[in-house]
Write a protein that holds these residues in place. Sequence first.
Motif, PDB file in Angstrom:
ATOM      1  N   ARG A   5      57.176  36.148  13.825  1.00  0.00           N
ATOM      2  CA  ARG A   5      58.218  35.140  13.614  1.00  0.00           C
ATOM      3  C   ARG A   5      59.245  35.692  12.630  1.00  0.00           C
ATOM      4  NH1 ARG A   5      53.774  32.221  14.939  1.00  0.00           N
ATOM      5  NH2 ARG A   5      54.095  30.266  16.077  1.00  0.00           N
ATOM      6  N   LEU A   6      60.494  35.683  13.037  1.00  0.00           N
ATOM      7  CA  LEU A   6      61.572  36.209  12.209  1.00  0.00           C
ATOM      8  C   LEU A   6      62.702  35.200  12.111  1.00  0.00           C
ATOM      9  CD1 LEU A   6      61.845  39.792  13.806  1.00  0.00           C
ATOM     10  CD2 LEU A   6      60.700  39.198  11.660  1.00  0.00           C
ATOM     11  N   GLN A   7      63.448  35.301  11.036  1.00  0.00           N
ATOM     12  CA  GLN A   7      64.679  34.537  10.933  1.00  0.00           C
ATOM     13  C   GLN A   7      65.776  35.281  11.704  1.00  0.00           C
ATOM     14  OE1 GLN A   7      63.407  31.276   9.270  1.00  0.00           O
ATOM     15  NE2 GLN A   7      65.631  31.564   9.388  1.00  0.00           N
ATOM     16  N   GLU A   8      66.721  34.538  12.207  1.00  0.00           N
ATOM     17  CA  GLU A   8      67.862  35.154  12.868  1.00  0.00           C
ATOM     18  C   GLU A   8      68.493  36.176  11.933  1.00  0.00           C
ATOM     19  OE1 GLU A   8      70.689  32.331  14.277  1.00  0.00           O
ATOM     20  OE2 GLU A   8      71.985  33.843  15.186  1.00  0.00           O
TER      21      GLU A   8
ATOM     22  N   ILE B 151      62.354  34.052  17.229  1.00  0.00           N
ATOM     23  CA  ILE B 151      63.476  34.183  16.305  1.00  0.00           C
ATOM     24  C   ILE B 151      63.990  32.788  15.977  1.00  0.00           C
ATOM     25  CG2 ILE B 151      65.726  35.234  15.880  1.00  0.00           C
ATOM     26  CD1 ILE B 151      63.446  37.236  16.386  1.00  0.00           C
ATOM     27  N   LYS B 152      63.897  32.424  14.726  1.00  0.00           N
ATOM     28  CA  LYS B 152      64.322  31.097  14.291  1.00  0.00           C
ATOM     29  C   LYS B 152      65.769  31.118  13.819  1.00  0.00           C
ATOM     30  CE  LYS B 152      60.837  31.163  11.488  1.00  0.00           C
ATOM     31  NZ  LYS B 152      59.886  30.820  10.414  1.00  0.00           N
TER      32      LYS B 152
ATOM     33  N   LYS C 174      68.742  37.603  17.551  1.00  0.00           N
ATOM     34  CA  LYS C 174      69.262  36.259  17.781  1.00  0.00           C
ATOM     35  C   LYS C 174      68.174  35.419  18.449  1.00  0.00           C
ATOM     36  CE  LYS C 174      74.010  37.875  18.346  1.00  0.00           C
ATOM     37  NZ  LYS C 174      75.217  37.863  19.208  1.00  0.00           N
ATOM     38  N   PRO C 175      68.279  34.094  18.391  1.00  0.00           N
ATOM     39  CA  PRO C 175      67.259  33.246  19.021  1.00  0.00           C
ATOM     40  C   PRO C 175      66.992  33.593  20.483  1.00  0.00           C
ATOM     41  CG  PRO C 175      68.643  31.910  17.618  1.00  0.00           C
ATOM     42  CD  PRO C 175      69.258  33.296  17.628  1.00  0.00           C
TER      43      PRO C 175
ATOM     44  N   GLU D  27      67.053  38.956  10.932  1.00  0.00           N
ATOM     45  CA  GLU D  27      66.030  39.722  10.215  1.00  0.00           C
ATOM     46  C   GLU D  27      65.454  40.803  11.133  1.00  0.00           C
ATOM     47  OE1 GLU D  27      62.758  37.315   8.958  1.00  0.00           O
ATOM     48  OE2 GLU D  27      61.713  38.984   7.986  1.00  0.00           O
TER      49      GLU D  27
ATOM     50  N   SER E 100      64.066  35.795  21.615  1.00  0.00           N
ATOM     51  CA  SER E 100      62.694  35.276  21.623  1.00  0.00           C
ATOM     52  C   SER E 100      62.080  35.449  23.007  1.00  0.00           C
ATOM     53  CB  SER E 100      62.681  33.794  21.240  1.00  0.00           C
ATOM     54  OG  SER E 100      63.166  33.600  19.934  1.00  0.00           O
TER      55      SER E 100
END
Lengths: 111, 114
Positions: free
Chosen positions: A12-15, A109-110, A79-80, A17, A83
Amino acid sequence: EDQVTQSPEALRLQEGESSSLNCSYTVSGLRGLFWYRQDPGKGPEFLFTLYSAGEEKEKERLKATLTKKESFLHITAPKPEDSATYLCAVQAARGNYQLIWGAGTKLIIKP
Amino acid sequence: DSGVTQTPKHLITATGQRVTLRCSPRSGDLSVYWYQQSLDQGLQFLIQYYNGEERAKGNILERFSAQQFPDLHSELNLSSLELGDSALYFCASSPRVGPNDEQFFGPGTRLTVL
C-alpha cells in the motif's frame, strides 16, 4: 524445481510514493522473464519481457530490471490507476516453454 | 482489448454437470493456452494447443479436456463439476509455440459451481 516467488504479497502506497516489487526465480536456464498487470476480474495484461541480466525496460511510470536471480518492477510516482496485481512469470530454457507464474503482488495506491 | 475473446463471461451451474468454455485467439495466433485462477491457487496452467494439436499439459484434471479446431478457436470442457472447480478460466494466445512469445489473455469466464 523451477520456482517463482514474488514479494511483498501486498503493498500500500500513497500517491506519488515510489517503490519496487520483487520477483525472485530459480530456474535451470532462463529464456525470458515476463511482467503482467491484472485488474480484478480481468485477464492479465502484458507489460514487459526481459531476456538477460542487466536488461531494463520502461513504460510510463514502470521500469523493469533483471539480474541473474531476480527482477524488480520499479514504480515511480504512482497514481491510483496503477493499483492492480502485478504478476511475474519465467520461461525455462528446457522443457516445452511453459511459463512458471508467481503468485503476484497486489499494489494499492491511495490518493 | 487483447483481441482474445472468451464466452460466456459468467457461468453458474450445479455439481455433477458439464460445461464448455470457448476461446477465439487473436487473429494470426496459432497457439492457445488455458489457465485456471482461483483465490487460493493463483494462475495455474492447464493445457496448450498449437495449430490444432496438443502441445503441453499442466495441472489439468482428467475430468477436463480441451481441443483446438481448424479455425483455431478452442474449447475447454469441464465435466462432473465439483464445488472446487469454481474459478476464473482464462484463455491466452500467442503467435507461435517457441520461446519468448508473449501470451495475450482474454477477459476470462467466471465459473460458479453450486
